[in-house]
Design a protein around this motif. Structure first.
Motif, PDB file in Angstrom:
ATOM      1  N   ARG A   1       0.801  -1.219   0.000  1.00 45.11           N
ATOM      2  CA  ARG A   1       0.000   0.000   0.000  1.00 45.11           C
ATOM      3  C   ARG A   1       0.840   1.279   0.000  1.00 45.11           C
ATOM      4  O   ARG A   1       0.594   2.210  -0.780  1.00 45.11           O
ATOM      5  CB  ARG A   1      -0.903  -0.027   1.247  1.00 45.11           C
TER       6      ARG A   1
ATOM      7  N   GLU B   1      -4.327  12.257   0.242  1.00 47.51           N
ATOM      8  CA  GLU B   1      -5.744  11.943   0.477  1.00 47.51           C
ATOM      9  C   GLU B   1      -6.362  11.246  -0.732  1.00 47.51           C
ATOM     10  O   GLU B   1      -7.108  10.274  -0.599  1.00 47.51           O
ATOM     11  CB  GLU B   1      -6.515  13.236   0.781  1.00 47.51           C
TER      12      GLU B   1
ATOM     13  N   ASP C   1      -5.100   7.705  -0.959  1.00 47.79           N
ATOM     14  CA  ASP C   1      -5.749   6.914   0.086  1.00 47.79           C
ATOM     15  C   ASP C   1      -7.149   6.482  -0.334  1.00 47.79           C
ATOM     16  O   ASP C   1      -7.555   5.338  -0.105  1.00 47.79           O
ATOM     17  CB  ASP C   1      -5.816   7.722   1.386  1.00 47.79           C
ATOM     18  N   GLN C   2      -7.894   7.382  -0.983  1.00 42.71           N
ATOM     19  CA  GLN C   2      -9.258   7.068  -1.423  1.00 42.71           C
ATOM     20  C   GLN C   2      -9.252   6.006  -2.528  1.00 42.71           C
ATOM     21  O   GLN C   2     -10.100   5.106  -2.530  1.00 42.71           O
ATOM     22  CB  GLN C   2      -9.961   8.336  -1.924  1.00 42.71           C
TER      23      GLN C   2
ATOM     24  N   LEU D   1      -6.936   3.728  -2.950  1.00 43.46           N
ATOM     25  CA  LEU D   1      -6.550   2.473  -2.303  1.00 43.46           C
ATOM     26  C   LEU D   1      -7.689   1.880  -1.481  1.00 43.46           C
ATOM     27  O   LEU D   1      -7.829   0.661  -1.392  1.00 43.46           O
ATOM     28  CB  LEU D   1      -5.302   2.690  -1.442  1.00 43.46           C
ATOM     29  N   LYS D   2      -8.506   2.732  -0.899  1.00 44.53           N
ATOM     30  CA  LYS D   2      -9.677   2.229  -0.165  1.00 44.53           C
ATOM     31  C   LYS D   2     -10.608   1.462  -1.093  1.00 44.53           C
ATOM     32  O   LYS D   2     -11.198   0.452  -0.716  1.00 44.53           O
ATOM     33  CB  LYS D   2     -10.432   3.396   0.495  1.00 44.53           C
ATOM     34  N   LEU D   3     -10.736   1.960  -2.317  1.00 45.00           N
ATOM     35  CA  LEU D   3     -11.550   1.263  -3.303  1.00 45.00           C
ATOM     36  C   LEU D   3     -10.969  -0.121  -3.589  1.00 45.00           C
ATOM     37  O   LEU D   3     -11.689  -1.120  -3.583  1.00 45.00           O
ATOM     38  CB  LEU D   3     -11.621   2.073  -4.601  1.00 45.00           C
TER      39      LEU D   3
ATOM     40  N   GLU E   1      -9.152  -1.938  -1.791  1.00 45.32           N
ATOM     41  CA  GLU E   1      -9.102  -2.810  -0.606  1.00 45.32           C
ATOM     42  C   GLU E   1     -10.468  -3.259  -0.123  1.00 45.32           C
ATOM     43  O   GLU E   1     -10.575  -3.982   0.856  1.00 45.32           O
ATOM     44  CB  GLU E   1      -8.362  -2.071   0.510  1.00 45.32           C
ATOM     45  N   VAL E   2     -11.528  -2.852  -0.828  1.00 50.13           N
ATOM     46  CA  VAL E   2     -12.877  -3.296  -0.465  1.00 50.13           C
ATOM     47  C   VAL E   2     -12.937  -4.817  -0.579  1.00 50.13           C
ATOM     48  O   VAL E   2     -12.466  -5.399  -1.553  1.00 50.13           O
ATOM     49  CB  VAL E   2     -13.923  -2.647  -1.398  1.00 50.13           C
TER      50      VAL E   2
ATOM     51  N   GLN F   1     -20.346  -1.395   0.225  1.00 56.75           N
ATOM     52  CA  GLN F   1     -19.198  -0.518   0.492  1.00 56.75           C
ATOM     53  C   GLN F   1     -18.892   0.404  -0.688  1.00 56.75           C
ATOM     54  O   GLN F   1     -18.362   1.501  -0.513  1.00 56.75           O
ATOM     55  CB  GLN F   1     -17.960  -1.364   0.803  1.00 56.75           C
TER      56      GLN F   1
ATOM     57  N   LEU G   1     -18.735   5.285  -2.298  1.00 59.01           N
ATOM     58  CA  LEU G   1     -17.525   5.673  -3.022  1.00 59.01           C
ATOM     59  C   LEU G   1     -17.832   6.221  -4.414  1.00 59.01           C
ATOM     60  O   LEU G   1     -17.094   7.058  -4.940  1.00 59.01           O
ATOM     61  CB  LEU G   1     -16.567   4.477  -3.139  1.00 59.01           C
TER      62      LEU G   1
ATOM     63  N   SER H   1      -9.938  -4.898  -7.033  1.00 65.27           N
ATOM     64  CA  SER H   1      -8.489  -4.672  -7.134  1.00 65.27           C
ATOM     65  C   SER H   1      -7.965  -4.984  -8.527  1.00 65.27           C
ATOM     66  O   SER H   1      -6.818  -4.689  -8.835  1.00 65.27           O
ATOM     67  CB  SER H   1      -7.742  -5.534  -6.107  1.00 65.27           C
TER      68      SER H   1
END
Length: 449
Positions: free
Chosen positions: A200, A216, A219-220, A222-224, A226-227, A237, A241, A277
């Motif tokens: 990451r 930021e 990070d957003q 990567l959050k996608l 990592e769902v 989830q 987004l 991913s």
């Protein structure tokens, strides 16, 4: 041949290989399985020339495929090249023939392609691709059908433990749109594709450096990626987004509809799972994306991949020709099957062997072979009258499953010996009535595990 005649050393070009029967037969079984499934959905076979004009091929893949292309001047001094995949020829084919074929047009193409890349274990400069595509429709029904074809194809080949991973380019595009990174999608995707390899933190650093993203924003994204969770949990989830992005919401809706439709057709969540991913190829695809992994050998990578693209033939025609399809990785799948012990070591397509050891009975052997073939059985008759032991050694080496042994004594009594070469057991069967008892016994042996 005179003593002065120099023998030519038999050898293959670097990066090319011969396929002996033992290697070719499992390849043909996979190809036959693919044809059965493709045809069952109405996909029609096509073929295109191995050689295309260079202008058709160049600039259609990447700088790398241009470098790897086998390109030369032919006898007419035309600049030509060997096809490096089946997609570029399909684009030319569709543009040239769509007026005759009409749309939607469903085709499969199983053929050899060539790339002058560095040869390495399991990778050759000549290899086969097994593609299927639906051209000329944007309907999600064709995306749904693509998933069903992949599912049925894997089962037809003999796999139960596999998973088709599903994504949609529009979901990621929607998130990037909301983050003001839409114009940097290529750089973001390239970094995101390395998540499993470098982690990451390094991916975030690359997004900041290569795409100009803020911490930021990275990070957003990567959050996608990592769902995780069940399909229903992932969908839940993803909703916030993509909320507010028309494109992102459309992609999410298409994922939902595809899962519902394939579920109605009997495909479980264990077999078809959302994986946000998946980033490789997203720059090429415009909607649904598929990658297929084996439960027992996930490290070998995707064995059947594909997706939806907006305009296949834009370089050859003004008519927009959207499409969706996938390609079975024939050689990769065969390598996996060999590693998992799923490839039977035989070098004959005929399961039944008839030794020829009584010279006077050749016509009887040929008649019996004809009766067995008429019943749908593959049969080989040995061409020389030799000792039975020698002929059975030959049968063992070739991988025959059944031998029909009939000498003077057996033939005089109107029977033969049906020997199960896998179990080493034999029974006497009557040759009367068109050899029906022999046929029944062989079929029973071949049907046993």
């Amino acid at each position: 041949m005179s003593d002065k005649t120099k023998l030519i050393q038999p050898r293959t070009l670097k990066g090319f290989r011969d396929y002996l029967p033992e290697a070719m037969m499992p390849r043909e079984r996979l190809i036959d399985a693919a044809k059965r499934v493709y045809r069952s959905y109405g996909f029609a076979p096509i073929d295109t020339p191995a050689l295309e004009l260079a202008e058709i091929l160049t600039g259609k893949g990447s700088d790398e495929t241009d470098r790897q292309m086998y390109r030369f001047l032919d006898h007419g001094n035309r600049d030509v090249g060997l096809r490096f995949d089946l997609t570029v020829p399909l684009a030319r084919f569709a543009a040239q023939h769509v007026g005759t074929l009409g749309t939607p047009f469903k085709r499969y193409h199983i053929a050899t392609v060539w790339r002058g890349e560095n040869a390495q274990r399991g990778r050759y400069r000549e290899f086969m691709q097994c593609d299927f595509d639906t051209i000329g429709t944007k309907s999600l029904v064709s995306d749904i059908e693509t998933a069903l074809v992949i599912h049925d194809l894997m089962r037809e080949i003999g796999f139960e433990g596999f998973q088709i991973r599903l994504n949609n380019r529009k979901v990621l595009s929607g998130v990037l749109e909301k983050l003001d990174l839409a114009d940097k999608s290529t750089e973001v995707l390239r970094a995101l594709d390395k998540l499993a390899k470098i982690g990451r933190e390094k991916v975030a650093e690359e997004m900041i450096a290569a795409a100009g993203a803020t911490a930021e924003q990275a990070d957003q994204v990567l959050k996608l990626a990592e769902v995780s969770g069940s399909n229903a949990e992932i969908m839940k989830q993803l909703e916030p987004l993509v909320a507010g992005s028309e494109k992102g919401e459309e992609g999410l809706s298409q994922l939902r509809d595809l899962l519902e439709a394939t579920g109605a057709a009997g495909v479980t969540d264990a077999r078809l799972a959302i994986d946000v991913s998946i980033a490789r190829g997203l720059d090429y695809y415009t909607g649904t994306i598929f990658e297929t992994f084996l439960d027992d050998l996930p490290g070998i990578g995707s064995v059947c991949s594909g997706g939806r693209y907006d305009n296949l033939a834009s370089l050859y025609t003004k008519e927009q020709l959207p499409g969706v399809g996938a390609s079975l990785g024939l050689d990769r799948l065969l390598a996996a099957m060999e590693e998992l012990g799923l490839v039977e070591k035989v070098s004959t397509p005929a399961p039944v062997f008839i030794p020829y050891f009584d010279e006077k009975s050749l016509n009887t052997y040929l008649k019996l072979a004809a009766q067995l073939r008429a019943a749908g059985l593959g049969v080989e008759v040995y061409p020389e009258a030799k000792k039975l032991g020698q002929q059975l050694k030959y049968a063992d080496r070739r991988g025959f499953k059944v031998a029909i042994i009939a000498g003077d004594r057996e033939l005089a009594e109107g029977k033969c010996q049906v020997k199960n070469l896998m179990a080493g057991e034999a029974t006497d069967e009557s040759l009367d009535d068109g050899a029906t008892a022999v046929i029944a016994r062989i079929e029973k042996i071949l049907a046993s595990p």
